[in-house]
Motif scaffolding. Structure first.
Motif, PDB file in Angstrom:
ATOM      1  N   ALA A   1      11.980   3.714   0.916  1.00  0.00           N
ATOM      2  CA  ALA A   1      10.840   2.928   1.388  1.00  0.00           C
ATOM      3  C   ALA A   1      10.343   3.435   2.737  1.00  0.00           C
ATOM      4  O   ALA A   1       9.136   3.611   2.944  1.00  0.00           O
ATOM      5  N   LEU A   2      11.249   3.684   3.669  1.00  0.00           N
ATOM      6  CA  LEU A   2      10.832   4.148   4.992  1.00  0.00           C
ATOM      7  C   LEU A   2      10.211   5.542   4.921  1.00  0.00           C
ATOM      8  O   LEU A   2       9.244   5.841   5.637  1.00  0.00           O
TER       9      LEU A   2
ATOM     10  N   ALA B   1       1.523   4.398   6.742  1.00  0.00           N
ATOM     11  CA  ALA B   1       1.251   2.973   6.520  1.00  0.00           C
ATOM     12  C   ALA B   1       1.643   2.196   7.779  1.00  0.00           C
ATOM     13  O   ALA B   1       2.669   2.476   8.390  1.00  0.00           O
ATOM     14  N   PRO B   2       0.856   1.235   8.198  1.00  0.00           N
ATOM     15  CA  PRO B   2       1.175   0.490   9.424  1.00  0.00           C
ATOM     16  C   PRO B   2       2.560  -0.138   9.374  1.00  0.00           C
ATOM     17  O   PRO B   2       2.931  -0.767   8.373  1.00  0.00           O
ATOM     18  N   PHE B   3       3.300   0.045  10.450  1.00  0.00           N
ATOM     19  CA  PHE B   3       4.651  -0.513  10.573  1.00  0.00           C
ATOM     20  C   PHE B   3       4.797  -1.091  11.975  1.00  0.00           C
ATOM     21  O   PHE B   3       4.498  -0.425  12.959  1.00  0.00           O
ATOM     22  N   VAL B   4       5.251  -2.335  12.035  1.00  0.00           N
ATOM     23  CA  VAL B   4       5.475  -2.986  13.331  1.00  0.00           C
ATOM     24  C   VAL B   4       6.959  -2.939  13.653  1.00  0.00           C
ATOM     25  O   VAL B   4       7.786  -3.437  12.881  1.00  0.00           O
ATOM     26  N   THR B   5       7.306  -2.328  14.779  1.00  0.00           N
ATOM     27  CA  THR B   5       8.680  -2.338  15.266  1.00  0.00           C
ATOM     28  C   THR B   5       8.801  -3.343  16.404  1.00  0.00           C
ATOM     29  O   THR B   5       7.868  -3.499  17.198  1.00  0.00           O
TER      30      THR B   5
ATOM     31  N   THR C   1      -0.989  -9.950  10.934  1.00  0.00           N
ATOM     32  CA  THR C   1      -2.338  -9.654  11.422  1.00  0.00           C
ATOM     33  C   THR C   1      -2.770  -8.242  11.055  1.00  0.00           C
ATOM     34  O   THR C   1      -3.928  -8.009  10.667  1.00  0.00           O
ATOM     35  N   ALA C   2      -1.840  -7.286  11.174  1.00  0.00           N
ATOM     36  CA  ALA C   2      -2.174  -5.876  10.948  1.00  0.00           C
ATOM     37  C   ALA C   2      -1.988  -5.436   9.500  1.00  0.00           C
ATOM     38  O   ALA C   2      -2.226  -4.282   9.172  1.00  0.00           O
ATOM     39  N   LYS C   3      -1.540  -6.358   8.634  1.00  0.00           N
ATOM     40  CA  LYS C   3      -1.227  -6.007   7.239  1.00  0.00           C
ATOM     41  C   LYS C   3      -0.255  -4.832   7.211  1.00  0.00           C
ATOM     42  O   LYS C   3      -0.469  -3.814   6.539  1.00  0.00           O
ATOM     43  N   ALA C   4       0.834  -5.014   7.948  1.00  0.00           N
ATOM     44  CA  ALA C   4       1.792  -3.932   8.173  1.00  0.00           C
ATOM     45  C   ALA C   4       3.162  -4.299   7.611  1.00  0.00           C
ATOM     46  O   ALA C   4       3.431  -5.446   7.245  1.00  0.00           O
ATOM     47  N   TYR C   5       4.030  -3.298   7.586  1.00  0.00           N
ATOM     48  CA  TYR C   5       5.424  -3.500   7.222  1.00  0.00           C
ATOM     49  C   TYR C   5       6.220  -3.822   8.481  1.00  0.00           C
ATOM     50  O   TYR C   5       5.853  -3.435   9.594  1.00  0.00           O
ATOM     51  N   VAL C   6       7.354  -4.522   8.306  1.00  0.00           N
ATOM     52  CA  VAL C   6       8.215  -4.858   9.432  1.00  0.00           C
ATOM     53  C   VAL C   6       9.607  -5.166   8.893  1.00  0.00           C
ATOM     54  O   VAL C   6       9.754  -5.721   7.800  1.00  0.00           O
ATOM     55  N   LEU C   7      10.638  -4.776   9.640  1.00  0.00           N
ATOM     56  CA  LEU C   7      12.002  -5.140   9.279  1.00  0.00           C
ATOM     57  C   LEU C   7      12.346  -6.460   9.944  1.00  0.00           C
ATOM     58  O   LEU C   7      12.145  -6.629  11.150  1.00  0.00           O
ATOM     59  N   SER C   8      12.884  -7.400   9.169  1.00  0.00           N
ATOM     60  CA  SER C   8      13.250  -8.715   9.706  1.00  0.00           C
ATOM     61  C   SER C   8      14.623  -9.110   9.201  1.00  0.00           C
ATOM     62  O   SER C   8      15.024  -8.723   8.097  1.00  0.00           O
ATOM     63  N   ASP C   9      15.351  -9.877   9.996  1.00  0.00           N
ATOM     64  CA  ASP C   9      16.530 -10.534   9.446  1.00  0.00           C
ATOM     65  C   ASP C   9      16.029 -11.654   8.537  1.00  0.00           C
ATOM     66  O   ASP C   9      14.971 -12.249   8.758  1.00  0.00           O
TER      67      ASP C   9
ATOM     68  N   PRO D   1       0.796  -1.242   0.000  1.00  0.00           N
ATOM     69  CA  PRO D   1       0.000   0.000   0.000  1.00  0.00           C
ATOM     70  C   PRO D   1       0.824   1.286   0.000  1.00  0.00           C
ATOM     71  O   PRO D   1       0.348   2.322  -0.489  1.00  0.00           O
ATOM     72  N   ALA D   2       2.060   1.240   0.502  1.00  0.00           N
ATOM     73  CA  ALA D   2       2.893   2.446   0.510  1.00  0.00           C
ATOM     74  C   ALA D   2       3.732   2.574  -0.760  1.00  0.00           C
ATOM     75  O   ALA D   2       4.423   3.580  -0.952  1.00  0.00           O
ATOM     76  N   GLY D   3       3.666   1.565  -1.626  1.00  0.00           N
ATOM     77  CA  GLY D   3       4.399   1.620  -2.892  1.00  0.00           C
ATOM     78  C   GLY D   3       5.908   1.670  -2.714  1.00  0.00           C
ATOM     79  O   GLY D   3       6.583   2.483  -3.355  1.00  0.00           O
TER      80      GLY D   3
END
Length: 277
Positions: free
Chosen positions: A129-130, A138-142, A188-196, A118-120
Motif C-alpha cells: 500500500a505504501l 497520492a496525498p498522505f498526511v503524516t 480535508t485533503a482526501k488523503a491517506y493517513v496511518l492511525s491507531d 485513488p492509489a488502489g
C-alpha cells in the motif's frame, strides 16, 4: 522537579474537591506520563476512576508525544510511563531510567484513506500500500511530531523500501499535531493517513474516509508500562507506582481494559507480561 510539584498539587486539589483529606490525597497521588493517542482514546478517563476505587491511588496524567513523555520521565516528572513505542521504551530501560518494562495491552494501526481509494491500496499488505501511495504521489498526511504513531509510520516506510526523507514532495504532508488533527487533515485533503485504531474509532467527523488497509501483523501496536527508576529521582512514589502497575497487569486490571468499548467495539486487548521484558 517544579513541574512535578505542580502536578501533584493539582492532584491534591482534585482530592479536596471530592472530600479526601489533604494528607491522604497527597500521599496516594502519582503522576502517569503517556502519549496523546492513549489520552485521546478515552481509555484513561474510563480506567483511572476504577484504579482509584480499587487502590485508593489518585492518578494525574501528563499526555505528550512519545519523545516528550520520555524526556519528562528522565527529569523525574512522572512515576509511571505508559506508551506505545517499544524501541524507545526498551532503550529507556537499558539506560537505567526505568526498572522494568511490562507489556500491558495492544491494538493495531490502520491505514485510513478516501473510500474511492485513488492509489488502489485496499487490502491487508501495508508495504504494498505504501509503495503504491508513493508511486502515485497520492496525498498522505503524516503526524510528523515524533509521536509513537509517527515512529511506527516511519518504520513502515522502511519496511516498504522507501526513503521517505528523500522522497518528500507535495504529496507527503506534515500535520505536526496529534492524531485527531492528522485525521481531520486527511479528511480535508482526501488523503491517506496511518492511525491507531482507537483514535480512528473515536474520530467521528470522518467524511469520505474509511479503513483501507488492516490486519497486517506489521500493524501491531503494543503498549508497555514502566516504573521510573527511583534511584534516579528519590522523590518518586515508587511503592504507589508499583501498586498501580501491579493492578494494571493483574487479572482484574486486564479485565477492566478488555471491557472498555467505544461504540460497542473493544478498543484495547490485554496481554500483560508479568515477568517484564
Amino acid at each position: 522537579m517544579a513541574v512535578r510539584r505542580l502536578i501533584v498539587a493539582f492532584a491534591l486539589l482534585c482530592g479536596l474537591a471530592v472530600g479526601i483529606a489533604p494528607s491522604s490525597a497527597e500521599e496516594r497521588a502519582i503522576v502517569l506520563a503517556t502519549t496523546t493517542a492513549t489520552q485521546e482514546s478515552g481509555l484513561l478517563d474510563y480506567l483511572l476512576p476504577i484504579v482509584r476505587d480499587k487502590t485508593g491511588i489518585e492518578v494525574t496524567v501528563i499526555a505528550r508525544r512519545a519523545d516528550q513523555v520520555l524526556d519528562g520521565a528522565r527529569r523525574g516528572e512522572a512515576d509511571v510511563v505508559l506508551m506505545h513505542a517499544r524501541p524507545q521504551e526498551e532503550k529507556f530501560v537499558a539506560d537505567g531510567f526505568a526498572t522494568k518494562r511490562f507489556d500491558v495491552m495492544y491494538n493495531d494501526f490502520v491505514l485510513i484513506g478516501p473510500k474511492s481509494d485513488p492509489a488502489g491500496v485496499k487490502g491487508k499488505d501495508i508495504a504494498t500500500a505504501l509503495k503504491a501511495i508513493e508511486a502515485k504521489d497520492a496525498p498522505f498526511v503524516t503526524r510528523g511530531d515524533r509521536s509513537g504513531t509517527h515512529a511506527a509510520e516511519l518504520a513502515l516506510w522502511i519496511v516498504a523500501g522507501i526513503d521517505i526523507a528523500g522522497a518528500k514532495g507535495a504529496w507527503y504532508r506534515e500535520s505536526g499535531q496529534g492524531m485527531t488533527a492528522a485525521l481531520d487533515g486527511a479528511r480535508t485533503a482526501k488523503a491517506y493517513v496511518l492511525s491507531d485504531r482507537a483514535s480512528w474509532i473515536a474520530f467521528k467527523d470522518r467524511g469520505d474516509l474509511d479503513i483501507v488497509v488492516e490486519g497486517d501483523k506489521r500493524l501491531l501496536n503494543q503498549y508497555g508500562v514502566m516504573l521510573v527508576n527511583p534511584e534516579r529521582h528519590p522523590n518518586l512514589r515508587n511503592d504507589l507506582g508499583r501498586t498501580f502497575i501491579d493492578w494494571l497487569i493483574s487479572p482484574e486490571g486486564q479485565a477492566a481494559i478488555a471491557a472498555y468499548k467505544v461504540d460497542g467495539q473493544q478498543v484495547f486487548f490485554p496481554n500483560a507480561d508479568k515477568s517484564g521484558g
